[in-house]
Design a protein around this motif. Structure first.
Motif, PDB file in Angstrom:
ATOM      1  N   ILE A  96      14.869  -2.609   2.088  1.00  0.00           N
ATOM      2  CA  ILE A  96      15.272  -2.157   0.759  1.00  0.00           C
ATOM      3  C   ILE A  96      14.555  -0.857   0.412  1.00  0.00           C
ATOM      4  CG2 ILE A  96      15.337  -2.701  -1.703  1.00  0.00           C
ATOM      5  CD1 ILE A  96      15.226  -5.679  -0.908  1.00  0.00           C
ATOM      6  N   LYS A  97      15.335   0.190   0.097  1.00  0.00           N
ATOM      7  CA  LYS A  97      14.749   1.449  -0.363  1.00  0.00           C
ATOM      8  C   LYS A  97      14.625   1.417  -1.887  1.00  0.00           C
ATOM      9  CE  LYS A  97      14.775   6.409   0.580  1.00  0.00           C
ATOM     10  NZ  LYS A  97      14.032   6.741  -0.626  1.00  0.00           N
ATOM     11  N   GLY A 145       0.833  -1.199   0.000  1.00  0.00           N
ATOM     12  CA  GLY A 145       0.000   0.000   0.000  1.00  0.00           C
ATOM     13  C   GLY A 145       0.867   1.248   0.000  1.00  0.00           C
ATOM     14  N   ASN A 146       0.238   2.412  -0.011  1.00  0.00           N
ATOM     15  CA  ASN A 146       0.985   3.670   0.048  1.00  0.00           C
ATOM     16  C   ASN A 146       1.335   4.036   1.480  1.00  0.00           C
ATOM     17  OD1 ASN A 146       1.282   4.252  -2.654  1.00  0.00           O
ATOM     18  ND2 ASN A 146      -0.586   5.472  -2.790  1.00  0.00           N
ATOM     19  N   ASP A 166       9.647   6.043   0.393  1.00  0.00           N
ATOM     20  CA  ASP A 166       9.988   7.319   1.032  1.00  0.00           C
ATOM     21  C   ASP A 166      10.499   7.136   2.460  1.00  0.00           C
ATOM     22  OD1 ASP A 166       9.328   8.607  -1.279  1.00  0.00           O
ATOM     23  OD2 ASP A 166       7.399   9.367  -0.578  1.00  0.00           O
ATOM     24  N   THR A 167       9.623   6.741   3.384  1.00  0.00           N
ATOM     25  CA  THR A 167      10.024   6.674   4.788  1.00  0.00           C
ATOM     26  C   THR A 167       9.770   5.294   5.381  1.00  0.00           C
ATOM     27  OG1 THR A 167       7.871   7.411   5.631  1.00  0.00           O
ATOM     28  CG2 THR A 167       9.504   9.119   5.077  1.00  0.00           C
ATOM     29  N   VAL A 182       6.509  -6.563   3.193  1.00  0.00           N
ATOM     30  CA  VAL A 182       5.710  -5.347   3.325  1.00  0.00           C
ATOM     31  C   VAL A 182       6.295  -4.331   2.352  1.00  0.00           C
ATOM     32  CG1 VAL A 182       5.006  -3.451   4.816  1.00  0.00           C
ATOM     33  CG2 VAL A 182       5.109  -5.779   5.735  1.00  0.00           C
ATOM     34  N   ARG A 183       5.439  -3.808   1.465  1.00  0.00           N
ATOM     35  CA  ARG A 183       5.921  -2.890   0.421  1.00  0.00           C
ATOM     36  C   ARG A 183       5.021  -1.658   0.373  1.00  0.00           C
ATOM     37  NH1 ARG A 183       5.260  -6.130  -3.341  1.00  0.00           N
ATOM     38  NH2 ARG A 183       7.360  -7.038  -3.343  1.00  0.00           N
ATOM     39  N   GLY A 184       5.649  -0.459   0.395  1.00  0.00           N
ATOM     40  CA  GLY A 184       4.829   0.740   0.343  1.00  0.00           C
ATOM     41  C   GLY A 184       5.636   2.017   0.271  1.00  0.00           C
TER      42      GLY A 184
END
Length: 239
Positions: free
Chosen positions: A237-238, A190-191, A223-224, A203-205
């Motif tokens: 991972i960014k 999600g965002n 972003d954060t 978990v990806r967002g």
């Protein structure tokens, strides 16, 4: 063309499927076949051997529906078993509900427990209690307040919040020493993601907050990323 008629079962009885205006069942009743109506109200114990298509659905007590259920507005309290899918605009469920298929509404509000064999989808998905979803939970806004063990295969949305419910009664506090909630799924995407007491492989967002009690194998963020000291996170991972 004649107007649709009202039908009512009080006590024990059976009516045939068909098209009606208002259907009311109190006591122990059965509908033998598919039914289309403006309003259906069920109290006590009822079974429907077919699908339901109605503007307004009200179920209290115990009800079993063999086919799909479509309603503009639905309110279910007590115990309900749906052997097919459920869909419409808005559904509010309290108590325990089991759906063999999928659920698709604009607004889904669950208080108690939900078991679904398929996906649960809506613009707003609010769950206060426990859920067991074999498919995907998907929505613009997902807010899950945990009371007991919950899981889904995947979780996806614009804004996702998972937290422990705070509405524990004194009976729960003293008799069960606060039955704690947890959520398990394969992936969350999600965002805006804010989760606690959650276990997931990925978990990806965009903006992610990993709260207390989380166990996450891999986090991918744009972003954060904030991680609570009481959380366990593997790979970060960014993107």
């Amino acid at each position: 063309m004649s107007e649709l008629r009202d039908v009512k079962i009080s006590g024990s009885g059976t009516i045939a499927g068909g098209e009606y205006n208002i259907v009311k069942i109190s006591g122990s009743g059965k509908i033998d076949g598919d039914v289309r109506c403006k309003i259906i109200g069920i109290s006590g114990s009822a079974s429907i051997d077919g699908y339901i298509y109605t503007d307004e659905l009200k179920i209290s007590g115990s009800c079993k529906i063999i086919g799909d259920t479509k309603c503009e507005i639905g309110k279910v309290s007590g115990s309900a078993t749906i052997e097919g899918n459920m869909s419409g605009k808005e559904i509010r469920i309290s108590g325990g509900t089991k759906i063999a298929g999928s659920m698709n509404f604009n607004t889904i509000q669950i208080s108690g427990s939900l078991t679904a064999g398929g996906d649960v989808e809506g613009e707003n998905v609010i769950i206060n209690g426990a859920c067991k979803v074999d498919g995907l939970i998907n929505g613009e806004n997902i807010d899950i307040k945990l009371d007991g063990k919950s899981w889904s295969k995947e979780l996806g949305g614009e804004k996702i919040t998972i937290s422990r419910g705070e509405t524990y009664s004194l009976l729960k506090i003293f008799s069960k020493a606060l039955r704690r909630g947890s959520f398990v799924c394969e992936s969350i995407e999600g965002n805006e993601i804010d989760i606690e007491y959650t276990e997931s492989s990925v978990v990806r967002g965009k903006n992610i907050n990993i709260g207390a009690g989380c166990k996450i194998a891999k986090v991918e963020y744009y972003d954060t990323l904030d991680i609570h000291e009481d959380a366990e996170v593997g790979e970060k991972i960014k993107l």
